[in-house]
Each structure stands twice: as C-alpha cells, then as structure tokens.
Design an enzyme around this catalytic site. Sequence first.
Site, PDB file in Angstrom:
ATOM      1  CB  ALA B 230      -5.106 -25.052 112.119  1.00 38.47           C
ATOM      2  CG  HIS B 263      -6.358 -17.531 118.421  1.00 38.47           C
ATOM      3  ND1 HIS B 263      -6.628 -16.172 118.393  1.00 38.47           N
ATOM      4  CD2 HIS B 263      -6.638 -18.229 117.259  1.00 38.47           C
ATOM      5  CE1 HIS B 263      -6.692 -15.800 117.006  1.00 38.47           C
ATOM      6  NE2 HIS B 263      -6.676 -16.849 116.524  1.00 38.47           N
ATOM      7  CG  ASP B 285      -1.102 -16.428 114.145  1.00 35.73           C
ATOM      8  OD1 ASP B 285      -0.327 -16.063 113.218  1.00 35.73           O
ATOM      9  OD2 ASP B 285      -2.160 -17.360 114.231  1.00 35.73           O
ATOM     10  CB  CYS B 320      -7.601 -15.959 110.250  1.00 38.17           C
ATOM     11  SG  CYS B 320      -8.598 -14.356 109.914  1.00 38.17           S
TER      12      CYS B 320
END
Lengths: 278, 403
Positions: B230, B263, B285, B320
Amino acid sequence: MRLIILEDADVVADWAARFVLQRITQFAPGPGRRFVLGLPTGGTPLGMYRRLIQFHKEGRLSFQYVTTFNMDEYVGLPRDHPESYHYYMWNEFFKHIDIDPAQAHVLDGNAPDLVLECTRFERLIAQAGGVRLFVGGIGPDGHIAFNEPGSSLVSRTRVKTLAYDTLEANKRFFGNDISKVPRQALTVGVGTVMDAREVMILITGAHKALALAKAVEEGVNHMWTVSAFQQHAQTLFVCDEDATQELRVKTVKYFKALSDEHQKMIEGAPAGEALVLH
Amino acid sequence: MKGNSLIRIHECFILRNGKIIKEDLWIRNGVIVNPEQVFYLEQVEADITIKAFENLIIAPGFIDIQINGGWGIDFSYDSENVEEGVKTVAQKLLAHGVTSFCPTMVTSDKDKYAKILPKIKKSQGGRDGATVLGVHLEGPFICPAKKGAHADQYIRNPDKGLESLEEVYGSLDNVNIVTIAPELPGALDAIKGLTSKGIKVALGHSSASLAQGEEGVKSGANLITHLFNAMLPFHHRDPGLVGLLASATDKQVYYGIISDGIHTHPAALRIACRTNKEGLVLVSDAFAAQGLADGSYRIGPMAVSVENGRAYVAGTKTLCGSTTALDECVRTFKESIGCTLEYALEAASLHPAKALGIDHKKGNLNFGCDADFVVLNPTTLKVMSTWIAGEMVFIDEDISNIE
C-alpha cells in the site's frame, strides 16, 4: 614452603580445585562449623573456579557451610561494573554454587567510610575464626592482592593507592583509557593473608617467572611482597612449567623430586580419578 | 507463587543486549531484578527456583502493533460486545507469546468509531490476556489510490489537521498509533497534533514521494505501516516511503513488516533489513480468520475470503491482512532471510517497544523492566510458556509441572 610444579595452567586449575575440595571435605563443615576460605580474582584462578563449580554440580562439594573472604576490590567502581570484583565473583563463582549470600564477603569499595570498611572486614575474619585456607595469585611484580612492591609485610586490610604500572596494566579492561581506571583499591594486607592457617598461591605463565623466582629463591623482601610467604608455616606455591623459567635447575629438580608427596595432598579427594595428574 | 516472591528461572538461554546467553532470570514484583544486587545487598536466596525451563530460550514477550482481530473477532466491525471481543483475542494471543498488542481498526464509518473506540481501553495484561497498549487507527486518512482493502466510501482528508481526526474518531484517549498518508492536505498538521499528544504516527496507505515522507517524519511520524504494501513501489529517482529507510533524516524510522511468507518477498525483506536493521518491526496484521479455517470473514466493512491461508478482498486478488500470529511470523522471518535468532526475536519485541518509546519497560529483559517474556523451544521456536508482569499466563501442555 612447598612448590608444586605442574604441566600447564589447566592442570594447575584442576590441582588447585581438588586441593580445595580435599580441604573442605576433610574439615567436614556443618551447622556451627564453617570452613573459612579466602579467595582471589583475576585470570589465574578462573580455571579453579570452573572446576569447583563442576564439583558442586556433580554433588561432590557443597558451600552451604563455607564462609568466604575476598582479597580486594576497586574503590568507587559500581558493584555491577563488569570490572568490579563483586561482578567477577558473582558471575564466575557465587551464582553457580549454594553459598549463603550472608557468608560471601567482598570488600565494599563504595562504602561511605573506607577505613571503617577495612576494619569491619578484619573483624569479620576474626569473628569467623580466621581463614583456614587463603587462595591467592600474584602479579608479574610479585604482588599479592593489591599489596604492591614496597607494601609493608605486616600490613592489614586498608585503602591502597595503586601504582602507575598497575593502572597502565589494567587500562585494557577500561577501554584503554587510563583515566577510567580506579586509582584506589581496598585490599587485605600481607599480614592478613599470613594469618591464614594455610595459603595456596597459584602462578602460571612465563610472565610470572621472575616473580616466582624472587618469591622462592631470594630473601624475604617487601619489593616482592609474595616472598613473605617463605616464613609462613603452611604455604603452597602451585605453578606451571612456564612459570619456572627463571628458577634454578636445582630448585626445579628438588621440588619435582617431591611430586609423589605432593600428589598425596589431593588424593584424599573422592572420585574424579579418571583425570591423570603429573 | 505470590507476586512478591523472588523467583529464579534456572539455566535458560536469555536474550539480553542482543545476545543469547546462558543465564538465570530473576523476577520479583512483576519486574526483572538484578540477582547480583539481591545477593550482595539483600543477602537472600530465591524463594522459588524453577527448573522446568532449563535449556529453553527466554525472550522478551512479543509486541504486536498491528492486529485487526482473530478467532472470529474483528475489532473494526463487531460493535456489540467490544470488550468481550478484545478479551477473547487478548487471551488467545498468550499461547502465541504476545504479551502486548495494539488492537487495530481499519477505515470505518464514523459511527463505528463512536461505538467501538471508547470501549477498547488501555489495560494491563495478566491471566485474562495480553496488555492492551492502545488502539492503532489505520485510516480513514489515507490515499484512495493506495487503499488496499480499505473501504473507499469512508476515506477522507484531514483538511483541518487534528480537528478533522477528532471529528471522525472522537476522543483519542484510547489511541496509541495512527496510520496516515502524509501527502494529504492537512496531514502534516495532524501529525504534529497527534505526536504532541504522545500518539505515535505511522505513514502508510500512501502515494507519498520521499520528500513528502520526510516532511511527515520531520512533523513527528516515526513509523511506516506494512512497508512495501500500500505504497509506491521503490523507484530510483524517487524512492517514495521505502526511501525513508535510507533517508538523510537522523531520526530512527521504524517500519512494520508482515512476514507471513505471503505479503513480502524474502529478497525485499533482506533489502529492508540490510538498509535499516534497527527499524524492522514484525507485525502480524492478522484479522478475524487468524486461528480459524479458510472461509468467508470480514475486515471492518469489507468482505474477505481466505483460501489456503491467504486472505483476499472477496472477488478480487487484493491481499488483505494475514492469518498468521506473530510467533509464526518470527519463525518465517528467520527462515526466509536467514538472520540470527536474536535479531528475529528483537524484531518482534525490542524494535516495536522502541518504536512506541516504551523500551525502558518492555521489549527487553534488562533489570527493572516488566517481566513480560516468552519461553521458546530452542529448535522449533514453539512457545512453551508466556509470562506477563512476573506471572505465568500460559504453559504448554508438554511442560506439566513447573515447580
């Protein structure tokens, strides 16, 4: 005086530890009957401490009824400074054994009244009935504890200002900055150690050879303070081959001829016979 | 075991000052004590000596500064029974060696903040669960182009600085970290306002150039949220937020890394780690699916589907959140970048503590610090026991009798 010449520093460490084990075991300490042990710091006795810890872990030696007195401590160095002798004794010995914290005495170099601290220490030794066995090392200039050349041979525990040579030698432990080396120390006196019933002095390495020769072959002299122990009733010098380099052949041969006798001094120690000594 | 007993945990391998050393850990009254001082000054021996952890590793308790939920609980969505939800997760985290955490809320409707935020209070951990250090608010003051799994309709600009934030969040009393995009109008004022209140600011979900990122840091930000994810990808003429790892500002910047093996590529992890070693902070996360099977879940207002442990915004391939707890992240991280065990453990304890400015109390096993620690198997790194403030709050069934 006995001089015990062994192969190398490892054998010296093992021999010294077995001698301590032997003396404590023989004494059979118990409630109301404590064995009083004097202890040094520094590189030479490190191997001995490691062997003693091993004996303790193997269940062969307990320090529950042992009282200890350390030889010296720097003045003004925080107790938990890695170069303080409190730190050394805790990390290299006390934390590994079962000694009663109230019976492990180290001079307090941060005491508000240093003179009082020294008299207190002497009084504690007297109250404990005197030291049965004092273990010591020596410096290359023949000093025992911080009793540097020129110290009185009847000195007692006191504040001592350190010689420039000592500061210079110790600065490597203080980031090579001589201004960080404590300038004073508290130390037991030569007389304090002389009062012990028995004294064992460990000497290893070629750099201690001259000091050993001065200690055992020449006269008693306050410029080589350890020579005072020639006049002690029961003193052992335990050294390695390297440390004998300045001795006369005659001296070495004489003491080596007695090595069988010396061996008997530690043979009362139980078990551990697998280790062959020379 | 009473709180004031002197406890000696015998012959472990302790992580202290960046090294794992064979040592005993001494604790009393919830803090780690200096045994040398106890020996010489108090002249007492330990009341209790624990030998059950001999030869195991003791590391500072893990601190997770970004965790959205777990075990079916979503901190951003479940506005009923918020306290119970937080408690459930706090409790479950103990088995993963997490002793402190920052419950994280993603971009949400104003109404959700009003309902949820006042109920997630900072709280001291114990048998009931890990310590809640404060809430991490991730969004809605983020860049729409880098929204990731955040809901478009709630994203906004902090035009009026701190005032805009308070308008959306309400009271900031329970807040510990705010993730914000520094290039938004009013963002720098907001960062100044937050940091003057003692709230840490993380830069993230942002299209900021390096210069904009540096402005953010100068305004008080000291964190980057899930580095590489992001934000603009690294470009050699403008490295963007990633460039903060090597920027000329003399302030230490910390950056969150999700090291679930999904990720971030191991090579990217190594680049980050070699560029800015001290700043790397492992974060989970994790979200509601943590600890549960594949299926349909949510993160705040977004529907999420989990396939083979990978979480996607439903119907898309947008990654996500993760389903991996922090202890697993430590293991994955160590394996994938081949770092020392000391470093991997510090990345989940000392580094987050430093990022939050609490390293005088947490994140290390120095004398005087809180006795929050985790006992690990030296080869598998499995969590064998977890302690908070000197109290044992988790024990693996393989260790039956600890005294």
